[in-house]
Design an enzyme around this catalytic site. Structure first.
Site, PDB file in Angstrom:
ATOM      1  N   ILE A  36      50.248  40.073  39.535  1.00  9.13           N
ATOM      2  CA  ILE A  36      49.575  39.177  40.702  1.00  9.13           C
ATOM      3  C   ILE A  36      48.794  38.031  39.847  1.00  9.13           C
ATOM      4  O   ILE A  36      48.798  36.887  40.053  1.00  9.13           O
ATOM      5  CB  ILE A  36      48.861  39.722  41.587  1.00  9.13           C
ATOM      6  CG1 ILE A  36      48.568  38.842  42.722  1.00  9.13           C
ATOM      7  CG2 ILE A  36      47.506  40.323  40.907  1.00  9.13           C
ATOM      8  CD1 ILE A  36      47.722  39.537  43.848  1.00  9.13           C
ATOM      9  N   GLY A  58      42.621  48.226  37.494  1.00 16.51           N
ATOM     10  CA  GLY A  58      43.414  47.966  38.529  1.00 16.51           C
ATOM     11  C   GLY A  58      43.700  46.541  38.320  1.00 16.51           C
ATOM     12  O   GLY A  58      43.723  45.704  37.517  1.00 16.51           O
ATOM     13  N   VAL A  59      44.032  46.175  39.829  1.00 19.26           N
ATOM     14  CA  VAL A  59      44.052  44.592  40.015  1.00 19.26           C
ATOM     15  C   VAL A  59      42.686  43.745  39.609  1.00 19.26           C
ATOM     16  O   VAL A  59      42.968  42.599  38.998  1.00 19.26           O
ATOM     17  CB  VAL A  59      44.406  44.049  41.299  1.00 19.26           C
ATOM     18  CG1 VAL A  59      44.663  42.602  41.680  1.00 19.26           C
ATOM     19  CG2 VAL A  59      45.498  44.890  41.911  1.00 19.26           C
ATOM     20  N   ASP A  60      41.566  44.259  40.107  1.00 19.64           N
ATOM     21  CA  ASP A  60      40.404  43.597  39.867  1.00 19.64           C
ATOM     22  C   ASP A  60      40.269  43.091  38.114  1.00 19.64           C
ATOM     23  O   ASP A  60      40.050  42.104  37.858  1.00 19.64           O
ATOM     24  CB  ASP A  60      39.489  44.607  40.176  1.00 19.64           C
ATOM     25  CG  ASP A  60      38.198  44.030  40.698  1.00 19.64           C
ATOM     26  OD1 ASP A  60      37.949  42.696  40.449  1.00 19.64           O
ATOM     27  OD2 ASP A  60      36.874  44.615  41.076  1.00 19.64           O
ATOM     28  N   SER A  82      43.816  48.758  48.170  1.00 20.91           N
ATOM     29  CA  SER A  82      43.438  50.210  48.557  1.00 20.91           C
ATOM     30  C   SER A  82      44.454  51.389  48.166  1.00 20.91           C
ATOM     31  O   SER A  82      44.279  52.213  48.267  1.00 20.91           O
ATOM     32  CB  SER A  82      43.191  50.475  50.085  1.00 20.91           C
ATOM     33  OG  SER A  82      42.170  49.948  50.487  1.00 20.91           O
ATOM     34  N   THR A  83      45.679  50.860  47.532  1.00 23.52           N
ATOM     35  CA  THR A  83      46.730  51.913  47.146  1.00 23.52           C
ATOM     36  C   THR A  83      46.450  52.521  45.797  1.00 23.52           C
ATOM     37  O   THR A  83      47.296  53.128  45.338  1.00 23.52           O
ATOM     38  CB  THR A  83      48.109  51.403  47.366  1.00 23.52           C
ATOM     39  OG1 THR A  83      48.373  50.482  46.726  1.00 23.52           O
ATOM     40  CG2 THR A  83      48.283  51.238  48.916  1.00 23.52           C
ATOM     41  N   GLY A  84      45.547  52.047  45.176  1.00 21.82           N
ATOM     42  CA  GLY A  84      45.459  52.321  43.505  1.00 21.82           C
ATOM     43  C   GLY A  84      44.352  53.378  43.618  1.00 21.82           C
ATOM     44  O   GLY A  84      44.157  54.424  44.095  1.00 21.82           O
TER      45      GLY A  84
HETATM   46  N1  AR6 Z   1      49.305  42.831  39.660  1.00 24.41           N
HETATM   47  C1  AR6 Z   1      49.650  43.353  40.872  1.00 24.41           C
HETATM   48  N2  AR6 Z   1      49.369  44.754  41.365  1.00 24.41           N
HETATM   49  C2  AR6 Z   1      48.585  45.626  40.650  1.00 24.41           C
HETATM   50  C3  AR6 Z   1      48.127  44.796  39.453  1.00 24.41           C
HETATM   51  C4  AR6 Z   1      48.703  43.651  38.826  1.00 24.41           C
HETATM   52  N3  AR6 Z   1      48.221  43.150  37.713  1.00 24.41           N
HETATM   53  N4  AR6 Z   1      47.491  45.931  38.759  1.00 24.41           N
HETATM   54  C5  AR6 Z   1      47.508  47.003  39.671  1.00 24.41           C
HETATM   55  N5  AR6 Z   1      48.133  46.836  40.726  1.00 24.41           N
HETATM   56  P1  AR6 Z   1      43.885  49.100  42.539  1.00 24.41           P
HETATM   57  P2  AR6 Z   1      42.395  49.628  45.161  1.00 24.41           P
HETATM   58  C6  AR6 Z   1      48.197  47.789  41.915  1.00 24.41           C
HETATM   59  O1  AR6 Z   1      43.304  50.255  42.119  1.00 24.41           O
HETATM   60  O2  AR6 Z   1      43.240  50.720  45.292  1.00 24.41           O
HETATM   61  C7  AR6 Z   1      39.105  48.811  41.258  1.00 24.41           C
HETATM   62  O3  AR6 Z   1      38.403  49.270  40.133  1.00 24.41           O
HETATM   63  C8  AR6 Z   1      48.214  49.161  41.673  1.00 24.41           C
HETATM   64  O4  AR6 Z   1      49.504  49.690  41.232  1.00 24.41           O
HETATM   65  O5  AR6 Z   1      43.802  47.903  41.944  1.00 24.41           O
HETATM   66  O6  AR6 Z   1      42.069  48.703  46.348  1.00 24.41           O
HETATM   67  C9  AR6 Z   1      38.009  47.872  42.008  1.00 24.41           C
HETATM   68  O7  AR6 Z   1      36.972  47.295  41.354  1.00 24.41           O
HETATM   69  C10 AR6 Z   1      48.019  49.339  43.171  1.00 24.41           C
HETATM   70  O8  AR6 Z   1      49.486  49.663  43.979  1.00 24.41           O
HETATM   71  O9  AR6 Z   1      42.844  48.718  43.950  1.00 24.41           O
HETATM   72  C11 AR6 Z   1      37.685  48.820  43.153  1.00 24.41           C
HETATM   73  O10 AR6 Z   1      36.798  49.332  42.769  1.00 24.41           O
HETATM   74  C12 AR6 Z   1      47.305  48.154  43.812  1.00 24.41           C
HETATM   75  O11 AR6 Z   1      47.507  47.294  42.912  1.00 24.41           O
HETATM   76  C13 AR6 Z   1      39.198  49.665  43.467  1.00 24.41           C
HETATM   77  O12 AR6 Z   1      39.649  49.473  42.221  1.00 24.41           O
HETATM   78  C14 AR6 Z   1      45.930  48.393  44.132  1.00 24.41           C
HETATM   79  O13 AR6 Z   1      45.158  49.205  43.302  1.00 24.41           O
HETATM   80  C15 AR6 Z   1      39.556  49.175  44.510  1.00 24.41           C
HETATM   81  O14 AR6 Z   1      40.944  50.114  44.359  1.00 24.41           O
END
Ligand code: AR6
Length: 178
Positions: free
Chosen positions: A19, A40-42, A124-126
């Site tokens: 993203i 993750g994304v953050d 929310s799916t990570g």
């Molecule tokens: N681009 C697109 N999708 C991604 C990327 C990317 N670069 N990297 C990971 N994903 P998550 P959550 C996917 O864990 O579950 C953080 O520590 C990943 O495979 O990023 O909402 C925050 O600070 C998954 O399918 O977010 C919060 O504490 C999706 O993005 C917590 O994680 C979401 O995974 C939020 O958890």
């Protein structure tokens, strides 16, 4: 690989990728309530966008689950980053409601800021553990309703999905929801 549907005049796109490279006016971040950064994304958004994003997040300080706030996009191609907080999945009835709110409030904030294209990750799916098949159905229904609630606001809403499993789950859900 990409799938597309029209919702009124808005193109809904599902694609696979990172993203942080999305060419949309707003990128949505899967943040935590403290806006403290994380993995993750953050983590990817802060790494690619630089420290300005975190500085603005710190100044805002907090975002309740299901709500959304907006900051600069720093070095990213996007104009703005919208930070929203999905629920930590626990199998409660409020999980889908909070997840839908995170999507709808992100779109409402984009519309308010006249951002015509929005990229979402799968919230929310990570780290937050929401099963992706269930989350995909909630996400696509919420985004459809969010687009319909702001007629003419969006040219494109783009789910940028990381990996085959998420992409396949959203493609299956797209057939069910639309
Ligand atoms: N681009 C697109 N999708 C991604 C990327 C990317 N670069 N990297 C990971 N994903 P998550 P959550 C996917 O864990 O579950 C953080 O520590 C990943 O495979 O990023 O909402 C925050 O600070 C998954 O399918 O977010 C919060 O504490 C999706 O993005 C917590 O994680 C979401 O995974 C939020 O958890």
């Amino acid at each position: 690989m990409a799938a597309e549907k029209m919702i009124n005049h808005t193109k809904l796109i599902l694609s696979q990728g990172d993203i942080t490279r999305a060419d949309e006016e707003a990128i949505v971040n899967a943040a935590n309530s403290a806006l403290a950064g994380g993995g993750g994304v953050d983590g990817a958004i802060h790494r690619a966008g630089g420290p300005e994003i975190m500085a603005e997040g710190r100044a805002i300080g907090h975002c309740p689950t299901g709500e959304a706030v907006i900051t600069t996009a720093g070095k990213l191609k996007a104009k703005k980053v919208i930070h929203t907080v999905g629920p930590v999945y626990r199998g409660r009835p409020e999980d889908p409601r909070l997840l839908a709110s995170a999507y709808k409030n992100s779109l409402a904030l984009a519309a308010k800021n006249k951002l015509k294209s929005v990229a979402f990750p799968s919230l929310s799916t990570g780290a937050y553990g929401y099963p992706v098949d269930q989350a995909a159905k909630v996400a696509l229904k919420a985004v459809k309703e969010g687009i319909e609630a702001h007629p003419g606001a969006f040219e494109r809403v783009h789910f940028v999905l990381f990996g085959d499993d998420a992409y396949d789950a959203y493609c299956r859900a797209l057939d069910g929801v639309y």
